[in-house]
Write a protein that holds these residues in place. Structure first.
Motif, mmCIF file in Angstrom:
data_model
loop_
_atom_site.group_PDB
_atom_site.id
_atom_site.type_symbol
_atom_site.label_atom_id
_atom_site.label_comp_id
_atom_site.label_asym_id
_atom_site.label_seq_id
_atom_site.Cartn_x
_atom_site.Cartn_y
_atom_site.Cartn_z
ATOM 1 N N THR A 70 0.833 -1.203 0.000
ATOM 2 C CA THR A 70 0.000 0.000 0.000
ATOM 3 C C THR A 70 0.867 1.252 0.000
ATOM 4 O O THR A 70 0.676 2.155 -0.820
ATOM 5 C CB THR A 70 -0.947 -0.005 1.214
ATOM 6 N N ALA A 71 1.837 1.308 0.902
ATOM 7 C CA ALA A 71 2.708 2.486 0.986
ATOM 8 C C ALA A 71 3.517 2.655 -0.295
ATOM 9 O O ALA A 71 3.636 3.770 -0.819
ATOM 10 C CB ALA A 71 3.624 2.374 2.196
ATOM 11 N N ALA A 72 4.073 1.568 -0.810
ATOM 12 C CA ALA A 72 4.886 1.658 -2.021
ATOM 13 C C ALA A 72 4.063 2.148 -3.210
ATOM 14 O O ALA A 72 4.547 2.946 -4.021
ATOM 15 C CB ALA A 72 5.530 0.304 -2.328
ATOM 16 N N ALA A 73 2.814 1.685 -3.310
ATOM 17 C CA ALA A 73 1.951 2.146 -4.403
ATOM 18 C C ALA A 73 1.656 3.639 -4.260
ATOM 19 O O ALA A 73 1.712 4.383 -5.240
ATOM 20 C CB ALA A 73 0.664 1.331 -4.443
ATOM 21 N N ILE A 74 1.369 4.082 -3.049
ATOM 22 C CA ILE A 74 1.112 5.507 -2.820
ATOM 23 C C ILE A 74 2.352 6.325 -3.151
ATOM 24 O O ILE A 74 2.266 7.393 -3.761
ATOM 25 C CB ILE A 74 0.659 5.753 -1.365
ATOM 26 N N HIS A 75 3.520 5.824 -2.764
ATOM 27 C CA HIS A 75 4.774 6.544 -2.996
ATOM 28 C C HIS A 75 5.310 6.371 -4.423
ATOM 29 O O HIS A 75 6.346 6.937 -4.761
ATOM 30 C CB HIS A 75 5.836 6.085 -1.989
ATOM 31 N N GLY A 76 4.622 5.574 -5.237
ATOM 32 C CA GLY A 76 5.033 5.396 -6.622
ATOM 33 C C GLY A 76 6.319 4.621 -6.800
ATOM 34 O O GLY A 76 7.042 4.823 -7.773
ATOM 35 N N CYS A 77 6.596 3.704 -5.884
ATOM 36 C CA CYS A 77 7.836 2.929 -5.946
ATOM 37 C C CYS A 77 7.567 1.550 -6.556
ATOM 38 O O CYS A 77 7.210 0.602 -5.861
ATOM 39 C CB CYS A 77 8.461 2.784 -4.556
ATOM 40 N N GLY A 78 7.752 1.464 -7.861
ATOM 41 C CA GLY A 78 7.521 0.204 -8.554
ATOM 42 C C GLY A 78 8.433 -0.907 -8.080
ATOM 43 O O GLY A 78 8.028 -2.071 -8.038
ATOM 44 N N PHE A 79 9.667 -0.564 -7.717
ATOM 45 C CA PHE A 79 10.605 -1.571 -7.227
ATOM 46 C C PHE A 79 10.063 -2.240 -5.974
ATOM 47 O O PHE A 79 10.031 -3.467 -5.876
ATOM 48 C CB PHE A 79 11.975 -0.932 -6.942
ATOM 49 N N CYS A 80 9.606 -1.438 -5.005
ATOM 50 C CA CYS A 80 9.116 -2.001 -3.746
ATOM 51 C C CYS A 80 7.777 -2.714 -3.917
ATOM 52 O O CYS A 80 7.532 -3.733 -3.270
ATOM 53 C CB CYS A 80 9.026 -0.917 -2.673
ATOM 54 N N VAL A 81 6.905 -2.196 -4.784
ATOM 55 C CA VAL A 81 5.649 -2.917 -5.044
ATOM 56 C C VAL A 81 5.987 -4.302 -5.585
ATOM 57 O O VAL A 81 5.435 -5.305 -5.126
ATOM 58 C CB VAL A 81 4.730 -2.151 -6.014
ATOM 59 N N ALA A 82 6.913 -4.382 -6.523
ATOM 60 C CA ALA A 82 7.289 -5.681 -7.099
ATOM 61 C C ALA A 82 7.894 -6.593 -6.039
ATOM 62 O O ALA A 82 7.507 -7.767 -5.921
ATOM 63 C CB ALA A 82 8.270 -5.481 -8.251
ATOM 64 N N GLY A 83 8.837 -6.074 -5.270
ATOM 65 C CA GLY A 83 9.492 -6.898 -4.252
ATOM 66 C C GLY A 83 8.524 -7.427 -3.214
ATOM 67 O O GLY A 83 8.568 -8.608 -2.842
ATOM 68 N N HIS A 84 7.622 -6.565 -2.749
ATOM 69 C CA HIS A 84 6.672 -7.007 -1.728
ATOM 70 C C HIS A 84 5.547 -7.853 -2.322
ATOM 71 O O HIS A 84 4.965 -8.682 -1.618
ATOM 72 C CB HIS A 84 6.158 -5.814 -0.922
ATOM 73 N N THR A 85 5.272 -7.689 -3.605
ATOM 74 C CA THR A 85 4.334 -8.597 -4.272
ATOM 75 C C THR A 85 4.891 -10.014 -4.251
ATOM 76 O O THR A 85 4.160 -10.973 -3.961
ATOM 77 C CB THR A 85 4.058 -8.132 -5.711
ATOM 78 N N ALA A 86 6.174 -10.148 -4.534
ATOM 79 C CA ALA A 86 6.812 -11.473 -4.502
ATOM 80 C C ALA A 86 6.677 -12.096 -3.117
ATOM 81 O O ALA A 86 6.317 -13.276 -2.990
ATOM 82 C CB ALA A 86 8.282 -11.365 -4.908
ATOM 83 N N VAL A 87 6.928 -11.318 -2.071
ATOM 84 C CA VAL A 87 6.815 -11.833 -0.702
ATOM 85 C C VAL A 87 5.360 -12.196 -0.394
ATOM 86 O O VAL A 87 5.078 -13.253 0.184
ATOM 87 C CB VAL A 87 7.358 -10.811 0.323
ATOM 88 N N ALA A 88 4.424 -11.322 -0.774
ATOM 89 C CA ALA A 88 3.009 -11.569 -0.490
ATOM 90 C C ALA A 88 2.514 -12.858 -1.144
ATOM 91 O O ALA A 88 1.756 -13.624 -0.543
ATOM 92 C CB ALA A 88 2.161 -10.377 -0.951
ATOM 93 N N LEU A 89 2.956 -13.104 -2.364
ATOM 94 C CA LEU A 89 2.518 -14.300 -3.079
ATOM 95 C C LEU A 89 3.253 -15.555 -2.625
ATOM 96 O O LEU A 89 2.629 -16.592 -2.389
ATOM 97 C CB LEU A 89 2.710 -14.114 -4.590
ATOM 98 N N LYS A 90 4.569 -15.460 -2.494
ATOM 99 C CA LYS A 90 5.381 -16.647 -2.203
ATOM 100 C C LYS A 90 5.409 -17.012 -0.723
ATOM 101 O O LYS A 90 5.298 -18.187 -0.377
ATOM 102 C CB LYS A 90 6.809 -16.434 -2.690
ATOM 103 N N LYS A 91 5.603 -16.031 0.130
ATOM 104 C CA LYS A 91 5.766 -16.328 1.557
ATOM 105 C C LYS A 91 4.476 -16.181 2.343
ATOM 106 O O LYS A 91 4.185 -17.005 3.198
ATOM 107 C CB LYS A 91 6.857 -15.440 2.158
#
Length: 188
Positions: A70-91
């Protein structure tokens, strides 16, 4: 290409080297965020230390990842959205459609995670000065005062890494390419 130097364990300032080695071992690759933070050993140490502390909070992994995405999307950080998407899905084992809703900042099918996302957006929008009604709604979803402060902890962690990535303009590591994200207005 990153605007900041991307360090390796060999090229980094001495104080950053153990942190880079630890991050590389933990991830199986060296995330460009970490490689760029190595330019400032104290920033890198802060990021990794706060991430470790955040991992011990009373929020579940799924709830913590909801804050981060949520924070990364608000802050426009595609890198962090991608990284945390991986964690959300995998872990955290979240369903892909639920993660997509978090990324899109739309209502979530999971009421508890929706309460986390709504509260996170309110914390960011008001710089923590959420209304009594917003805090009451967070409590009504089963969260405590400690959890409210833990959302702020997660937002502080996200702010450090989101802003560092936005400054560096880090490219997405190939290991995260499948989770690429861009703000909606940039997709058209």
């Amino acid at each position: 290409m990153s605007r900041l130097r991307l360090h390796t364990p060999e090229s980094a300032p001495e104080a950053s080297r153990p942190y880079l080695q630890r991050a590389q071992a933990a991830n199986g690759f060296l995330p460009n965020l970490v490689a760029s933070l190595a330019n400032a050993p104290t920033a890198l140490e802060t990021y990794l230390t706060v991430a470790e502390i955040n991992g011990r909070s009373g929020l579940s992994l799924a709830e913590r990842e909801t804050v981060q995405i949520t924070a990364a999307a608000i802050h426009g950080c595609g890198f962090c959205v991608a990284g945390h998407t991986a964690v959300a899905l995998k872990k955290a084992q979240l369903e892909p459609q639920l993660v997509e809703s978090i990324r899109a900042q739309t209502p979530l099918s999971d009421p508890r995670l929706d309460a986390v996302a709504v509260f996170t957006r309110a914390v960011i929008a008001t710089r923590g000065a959420v209304s009594d009604e917003t805090l009451a709604a967070f409590h009504a979803a089963g969260f405590s005062d400690a959890n409210a402060l833990e959302v702020i902890l997660g937002v502080s962690l996200a702010t450090l890494c989101n802003f560092a990535n936005n400054l560096a303009q880090n490219e997405l590591n190939p290991e995260l390419a499948a989770y690429r994200w861009a703000p909606q207005e940039q997709l058209a």
